[in-house]
Design a protein around this motif. Structure first.
Motif, PDB file in Angstrom:
ATOM      1  N   ARG A   1      -5.586  14.358  -3.528  1.00  0.00           N
ATOM      2  CA  ARG A   1      -5.021  13.751  -4.735  1.00  0.00           C
ATOM      3  C   ARG A   1      -3.707  14.413  -5.129  1.00  0.00           C
TER       4      ARG A   1
ATOM      5  N   ALA B   1      -2.143   2.514  -2.046  1.00  0.00           N
ATOM      6  CA  ALA B   1      -2.933   2.334  -3.273  1.00  0.00           C
ATOM      7  C   ALA B   1      -4.334   2.913  -3.097  1.00  0.00           C
TER       8      ALA B   1
ATOM      9  N   ARG C   1      -4.637   6.680  -3.300  1.00  0.00           N
ATOM     10  CA  ARG C   1      -4.346   7.200  -4.639  1.00  0.00           C
ATOM     11  C   ARG C   1      -5.463   6.868  -5.639  1.00  0.00           C
ATOM     12  N   ASP C   2      -6.459   6.152  -5.191  1.00  0.00           N
ATOM     13  CA  ASP C   2      -7.588   5.769  -6.044  1.00  0.00           C
ATOM     14  C   ASP C   2      -8.684   6.820  -5.889  1.00  0.00           C
TER      15      ASP C   2
END
Length: 177
Positions: free
Chosen positions: A50, A74, A77-78
């Motif tokens: 992260r 995406a 980054r989740d």
């Protein structure tokens, strides 16, 4: 192996049974796959990923395409996706190995047709030679062995070849059912 009547065919992309990966682990495996052991330490790995997702999961947008690359970025980054990815690594070491070992000891083998795809520009061949060989101890019917001219992200790097091979494999499975 758990539900042979429910599985008509199984396609594996860039993989071997975890039992084979870990019992065959040598310096080549450690050099390329050290991250398996780090990723199994979920809290530490999640914090590192992260902090800099592009360091851990670089994207080659030219090879992958802009839409796939955007989806990939995406996802990495989740926090829920990262946690899920790491849970898979943890399960391999905590549960899957023991389940594979029990199946091997009991002589259980896959009964359904098995199709194998592996990427030419990743490390399956370097580590295992013929990536189908480790499966020979686990499957009764290896009916597709196909090298895909791609990197690790074969569905994005070579979508036509992957779709063609998977389509042919499952058409064959269905026609022989």
């Amino acid at each position: 192996m758990d539900f042979p009547d429910a599985v008509a065919g199984l396609a594996i992309m860039d993989g071997v049974p975890i039992y084979e990966a870990l019992t065959r682990a040598d310096w080549r495996f450690a050099q390329s796959w050290w991250h398996w052991f780090f990723f199994a330490q979920s809290a530490k790995a999640e914090a590192a990923i992260r902090a800099d997702p592009d360091l851990w999961y670089p994207v080659d947008e030219e090879r992958m395409g802009p839409l796939n690359a955007a989806d990939y970025r995406a996802a990495t980054r989740d926090p829920a996706v990262v946690r899920g990815m790491l849970a898979d690594y943890r399960a391999g070491l905590e549960f899957d190995y023991a389940h594979d070992e029990a199946d091997r000891s009991a002589g259980r083998r896959l009964q359904c047709p098995l199709g194998l795809l592996w990427s030419a520009y990743d490390d399956m061949e370097r580590i295992y030679g013929d990536p189908a060989q480790p499966w020979s101890e686990w499957a009764e019917k290896i009916v597709m062995r196909q090298r895909i001219m791609s990197g690790h992200h074969m569905a994005e790097d070579a979508p036509d070849a992957v779709a063609q091979n998977l389509g042919d494999f499952f058409d064959n499975v269905q026609s022989n059912a």
